[in-house]
Design a protein around this motif. Structure first.
Motif, short mmCIF file in Angstrom:
data_model
loop_
_atom_site.label_atom_id
_atom_site.label_comp_id
_atom_site.label_asym_id
_atom_site.label_seq_id
_atom_site.Cartn_x
_atom_site.Cartn_y
_atom_site.Cartn_z
N THR A 33 -3.35 -5.52 -5.08
CA THR A 33 -4.32 -5.00 -4.83
C THR A 33 -4.58 -3.82 -5.06
N LEU A 34 -3.02 -3.09 -4.93
CA LEU A 34 -3.31 -1.30 -4.89
C LEU A 34 -2.57 -0.65 -6.16
N PRO A 35 -3.42 0.90 -6.91
CA PRO A 35 -2.45 0.58 -8.20
C PRO A 35 -1.26 0.88 -8.05
N ALA A 36 -0.57 1.24 -9.18
CA ALA A 36 1.01 1.16 -8.57
C ALA A 36 1.49 2.08 -8.53
N ASN A 40 -11.44 6.80 0.50
CA ASN A 40 -10.49 6.24 -0.61
C ASN A 40 -9.02 5.65 0.14
N HIS A 41 -9.55 5.06 0.97
CA HIS A 41 -8.48 4.30 1.08
C HIS A 41 -6.81 5.47 1.67
N GLN A 42 -7.75 6.54 2.13
CA GLN A 42 -6.47 7.72 2.03
C GLN A 42 -5.98 7.65 3.15
N MET A 68 1.05 -9.49 9.30
CA MET A 68 0.92 -8.09 8.75
C MET A 68 1.98 -8.33 7.63
N VAL A 69 2.81 -8.74 7.16
CA VAL A 69 3.48 -9.08 6.20
C VAL A 69 2.54 -9.95 5.55
N ASN A 70 1.49 -9.85 5.39
CA ASN A 70 0.84 -11.11 4.64
C ASN A 70 -0.42 -10.37 4.01
N LEU A 71 -0.28 -8.99 4.92
CA LEU A 71 -1.24 -7.58 4.65
C LEU A 71 -0.88 -7.35 3.60
N LEU A 72 0.79 -6.63 3.72
CA LEU A 72 1.56 -6.29 2.86
C LEU A 72 1.57 -6.80 1.56
N ARG A 73 2.07 -7.99 2.09
CA ARG A 73 1.51 -8.92 0.38
C ARG A 73 0.33 -8.94 -0.30
#
Length: 1109
Positions: A1082-1085, A1043-1045, A1072-1077
């Motif tokens: 994509t992640l729930p708020a 669950n992406h914990q 890394m910056v691109n991944l964070l963007r």
């Protein structure tokens, strides 16, 4: 007449022409002498038999003692076993005539000096032919002489025994019992002083030639009789003989100190009695002191022996202190024009000074400081200025040897000295300043850090003593000593006061004071660097004025010092501030360079250094001046040493041996005198050449063709260490300059072939010099230079050069191991103590420097030649494996591991065959108690994980437990352990990457993530953080977790890496910056909010700005 007819005449029936030839060989006219030498050499080549017989005949019949002496000397030279050894060329009858003439002449010669020369000739010949039994009559003849009742014959036999012991002692060893009897009888019973001295000389030479200590011990019972030779001579008022005996005993103390050990108390006691006897000549007392100090210095042969006699050390210290009182308050001292003037000091005073220094260095602070603390207070409390002065001089003299102990008692030492700054006598004040200067050098930087607030104001106050220019000048010089060991932070607050005082002194009428002020300003600028900028405008005009106006011969030193000061100030304040003045200074320098200077003008060497500093300051802007600078610099670097050679036993020492500028060294039977000023100028010039090459890089190219042939031969310049060191440092600089010039197209049309030629010239020369280098420290520098050269010209090396480097490395390892063994032997000596242990530790640390460089070179060779170096590595393995041993130091183990790491990393699959041998060591070393060894081992484990494939698989389990121990260590993140920790984390990451099927990934990958980020080892940090980035990019399920914990942890790691300094490459950071963007989108708020809230406020801000830009 032609040469043949001359020869016929000289060797013909009439003896006169031959006698004339011999007298011409002694002629003071060079021309006459060289003509005679040429003829003599001709005789030697064409008819050696006739020549030798003629000389032998002269010995028998000539009435002129000088000619007979010359004949003995010429015969000795002819019979010396050197390149032109003629004995084997003589026919048998000539050989036997010579032997019998020599022995019969010894019996009839009456002139003492000549007897001695005959004995020299006999010993010289015997040393060549006795070992092959070529003179069976000689030893019986000598024993007969010794037993005869003729003192003259006894003396001659002992003179020959002494020399044979030096040359071929092993031929005499079988006669050890007879010799013992003979020596004992003569020393005990002879009433003739000359015979006794000759016997003493023979005994001492014989003891030195015995290799086994049990043989030497058989002569222990002679020691009382040997000492009686000395005491009887003194009791008979025969001090000349006593001095000869003392010189012989000093030789014994230096070479076989342990021979004296059992009777040490009596021997040293007698010597101190002589030293205390005021009725004796100074020369005799000084020799007795020399004996005791020599024993103290003989620490390689008898470590710790003298420290066992504290009562004697105390007596000797008291004797030396009394010698320091022998000083007059000479008016010439006060009015002197130069700091060197030592009017009023006597030879007692200088011996006292020198011996205190040597004693402290050889015995160390734990022995000397208690004695000094006991004796000095009474001197300081006394009313006579001489006593006060003596105490301060003594403190300065013992500081170097006692530094470690004195640093522990700094308060007491500094107060002692500073209290004397206010003494009423100027010579005492001078001595106090002198002591502060010396202590600043020997006890720095501790003294500077703890006492700057007392010392600097005291020195500044002393500069106001206008009644006593000597005191003022010395205070300025002491500022130099103080600031050399001082940080800008300490110095800066005092600059206002010190600089303004020094400017006042600069305008003083006394040149000595001005010179002192210049030296002090230079060192203050050098130590305070850019902080000196605010004084620049006030100081520089004065400096330039001196440079331009001090043109008299009497002002030469002043001008030289102003040059030094200007160039150091310029370097301190930097190019921008200095540029305009630099141009003017260069103009002056160029005109000086063009003028004729006298050979002893100090300006020359100061100029060489000033030019080099200007170059460092101006960088490439200096290039236009090189054509002015280089010709005289090359000339100085090419100076031939000014050498005088005499034979070591010649009576006439090198003329004016007290001349400061001559240094003498004895090599074998030659005494060599060298003019030191020439050597110093040469060393300075070589250092400067190295500076220019280093500073100007490719700009230095045009000079390489002249500089390389000048410096390469100096790698073996054994007269002066500084010259060798400079030549060594210059080698890689020259290669680098050539390589850069070729790469940048600035090589006047030359290409890579030129770099190869230069490399083929330099590298073999370095290897050969390394083979002959006697000094361990220079050995390490040579290895370092060789390593740099290989890095620069790597692929240009051919196989035979690699072969010679590898052979030399074997030699270096072997030599180092044998030096260590010798030290271990020394540690077994009966009197070995903690102080000796310290000294041996220091010597071994220097040895580690050598090993360190060996590791570096092997690493470079492996990186350069990869798998094709492995056959050489195989040859070396028997030299390297012992370095892994438990008995070796941590540093040696670390180096051995690093060499394997390099091989595994550079040769990859080709190195797998070594895993069986080396991996067990590596695994064990992962948990070594030394963090540097651990770091090297876990790094190696990472390399084997990456390249070992199936061979490494069976070891994964053990590797994990070893790495776990490093990572979970309670102090893992302490500064000394952090590098090992970071490398362990990196190795663990590689196991996750390359051997995931052999591990429980759901446990181990998150454990690895928990260790991130790493911040100590910046190289590994970049590797590890890039690996994390790749894993997240390919949505590696174990790194993201169920669950992406683990995402919050990953984001936190990215945040720390992006906000940290140099923890990832630019490429990794932007990934890394691109991944964070992406995660933001994509992640729930709610997940995002909780992830952000776990970050520190400044990280949140930094990330926001990165993500939005």
């Amino acid at each position: 007449m032609d040469q043949q007819s001359q020869l016929a005449l000289i060797l013909g029936p009439d003896p006169i022409p031959f006698e004339t030839l011999v007298s011409h060989l002694m002629s003071s006219s060079n021309e006459q002498r060289s003509h005679a030498e040429a003829l003599f050499n001709l005789c030697k080549q064409s008819d050696p038999d006739a020549l030798c017989l003629r000389l032998a005949h002269l010995l028998q019949v000539c009435t002129q003692p000088e000619t007979r002496a010359m004949a003995a000397i010429l015969l000795r030279k002819l019979l010396t076993r050197d390149d032109s050894y003629i004995w084997p060329r003589l026919n048998i009858s000539t050989q036997s005539s010579l032997k019998s003439v020599l022995l019969s002449q010894i019996q009839v010669e009456t002139t003492k000096n000549l007897s001695k020369k005959l004995c020299d000739t006999v010993a010289e010949l015997a040393s060549s032919i006795l070992p092959e039994n070529g003179w069976p009559e000689l030893l019986p003849f000598m024993f007969q002489c010794v037993s005869s009742d003729s003192p003259k014959l006894q003396e001659s036999a002992f003179l020959i025994f002494a020399q044979l012991s030096q040359y071929i002692g092993d031929v005499l060893t079988p006669f050890i019992k007879d010799l013992h009897t003979v020596f004992l009888r003569c020393l005990s019973e002879s009433s003739n002083a000359d015979v006794k001295i000759a016997a003493l000389n023979a005994v001492i030479n014989f003891i030195q030639c015995l290799t086994s200590s049990s043989d030497r011990d058989r002569f222990q019972d002679l020691l009382p009789a040997m000492m009686r030779t000395l005491t009887e001579a003194l009791n008979n008022g025969n001090e000349a003989t006593a001095q000869e005996a003392l010189e012989l005993l000093i030789e014994l103390a230096g070479t076989e100190p342990r021979f004296l050990r059992r009777q040490l108390v009596d021997v040293v006691g007698s010597m101190l009695q002589i030293a205390e006897a005021e009725s004796l000549e100074e020369g005799t007392r000084h020799l007795a002191i020399e004996f005791v100090v020599t024993l103290a210095e003989a620490r390689e042969r008898a470590p710790g022996m003298m420290r066992k006699l504290p009562q004697f050390i105390s007596r000797l210290f008291a004797i030396l202190m009394r010698m320091l009182l022998d000083i007059e308050d000479d008016a010439a001292w006060h009015t002197a024009e130069s700091e060197d003037e030592d009017a009023g000091e006597t030879s007692n005073y200088s011996v006292g000074q020198e011996c205190l220094d040597r004693l402290a260095i050889s015995l160390g602070g734990n022995t000397i400081v208690p004695v000094a603390s006991e004796q000095l207070p009474a001197y300081l409390a006394a009313s006579e200025w001489q006593k006060h002065h003596a105490a301060l001089i003594a403190l300065a003299q013992i500081a170097e040897g006692c530094a470690k102990v004195m640093i522990k008692n700094l308060e007491q030492v500094v107060s002692m000295v500073l209290n004397s700054f206010h003494d009423s006598h100027p010579r005492v004040r001078w001595a106090a300043i002198n002591a502060i200067g010396q202590l600043s050098t020997d006890l720095g930087p501790d003294l500077q850090n703890q006492y700057h607030q007392r010392v600097l104001p005291a020195l500044a106050g002393a500069m106001d003593d206008f009644q006593n220019p000597r005191v003022q000048a010395h205070a300025a010089s002491a500022v130099l000593n103080f600031s050399e060991n001082c940080t800008p932070e300490i110095l800066t607050p005092y600059l206002d006061g010190i600089v303004s005082k020094l400017l006042v002194l600069l305008q003083n009428g006394k040149q000595m004071v001005q010179e002192g002020a210049l030296t002090a300003l230079a060192s203050v600028a050098d130590s305070s660097q850019e902080h000196f900028q605010k004084y620049y405008d006030a100081v520089m005009p004065y400096l330039k004025a001196i440079l331009v106006n001090a043109t008299d011969k009497s002002n030469r030193m002043l001008r030289a010092k102003s040059l030094e000061c200007i160039s150091l100030v310029g370097m301190a304040v930097g190019k921008e501030k200095f540029r305009d003045d630099a141009k003017q200074v260069m103009e002056v320098l160029m005109s000086l360079q063009g003028s004729q200077m006298e050979t002893d003008d100090p300006t020359t060497s100061y100029m060489l250094q000033a030019w080099a500093r200007l170059c460092k300051c101006l960088g490439q802007d200096f290039l236009p001046y090189m054509s002015v600078v280089m010709p005289p610099l090359l000339q100085s670097a090419q100076l031939k040493p000014d050498v005088t050679i005499t034979s070591a036993d010649s009576d006439n020492d090198i003329e004016d041996s007290d001349d400061e500028s001559m240094e003498t060294i004895t090599l074998g039977d030659k005494r060599i005198g060298i003019k030191t000023s020439v050597l110093e100028e040469k060393a300075t010039a070589c250092n400067m050449l190295c500076c220019y090459a280093d500073e100007l890089k490719e700009g230095f190219f045009p000079w390489i063709d002249q500089v390389a042939p000048t410096l390469v031969p100096l790698l073996k310049f054994y007269f002066h260490e500084e010259v060798r060191k400079a030549a060594v440092s210059a080698m890689p600089e020259l290669l680098r300059s050539a390589k850069l010039a070729v790469e940048k197209g600035m090589a006047q049309g030359r290409n890579e072939t030129y770099v190869k030629q230069l490399s083929d010239y330099i590298i073999p020369a370095l290897v050969e010099a390394l083979h002959k280098e006697p000094d361990t420290e220079i050995c390490a520098s040579m290895l370092d230079a060789l390593n740099e050269c290989i890095q620069i010209s790597g692929p240009l090396l051919d196989e035979s050069q690699v072969r010679s480097i590898v052979d030399e490395i074997k030699q270096v390892i072997t030599a180092s191991a044998s030096r260590k063994r010798e030290r271990a032997e020394r540690a077994k000596a009966e009197d070995f103590d903690a102080e000796e242990g310290e000294l041996i530790k220091e010597e071994n640390e220097q040895e580690e420097e050598v090993f360190d460089q060996v590791g570096e070179i092997l690493g470079t060779l492996v990186k350069t030649f990869k798998a094709s170096f492995l056959p050489f590595f195989d040859e070396l393995s028997s030299y390297l494996t012992p370095m892994w041993g438990k008995d070796k130091t941590a540093e040696e183990r670390r180096i051995a591991i690093c060499i394997f790491d390099d091989v595994a990393e550079q040769c990859r699959e080709a190195a797998i065959k070594y895993y069986d041998t080396y991996l067990p060591f590596i695994l064990e070393a992962c948990n070594d108690e030394n963090p540097d060894v651990r770091q090297a081992a876990v790094y190696g484990l990472g390399v084997c994980t990456e390249f070992g494939g199936p061979v490494f698989k069976p070891l994964v389990g053990e590797a994990l437990s070893r790495l776990n121990a490093v990572i979970r260590h309670p102090n893992a993140l302490q500064p000394e352990n952090v590098m090992a920790y970071d490398n362990a984390v990196s190795a663990l990451g590689k196991i996750c990457l390359f051997h995931r099927d052999s591990i429980d990934a759901t446990q181990i990958v998150p454990a690895w993530l928990n260790c991130l980020p790493i911040k100590g080892d910046l190289i590994e940090a970049k590797v590890v953080h890039e690996q994390l980035c790749s894993m997240v990019e390919r949505s590696d399920s174990e790194i993201l977790g169920p669950n992406h914990q683990y995402l919050p942890k990953i984001v936190a790691v990215f945040a720390e890496v992006l906000c940290g300094k140099d923890l990832a490459t630019e490429q990794t950071a932007s990934r890394m910056v691109n991944l964070l963007r992406q995660l933001q989108q994509t992640l729930p708020a709610a997940t995002l909010a909780s992830t952000w809230s776990s970050l520190q406020p400044q990280q949140q801000l930094a990330l926001q700005s990165m993500l939005s830009s």
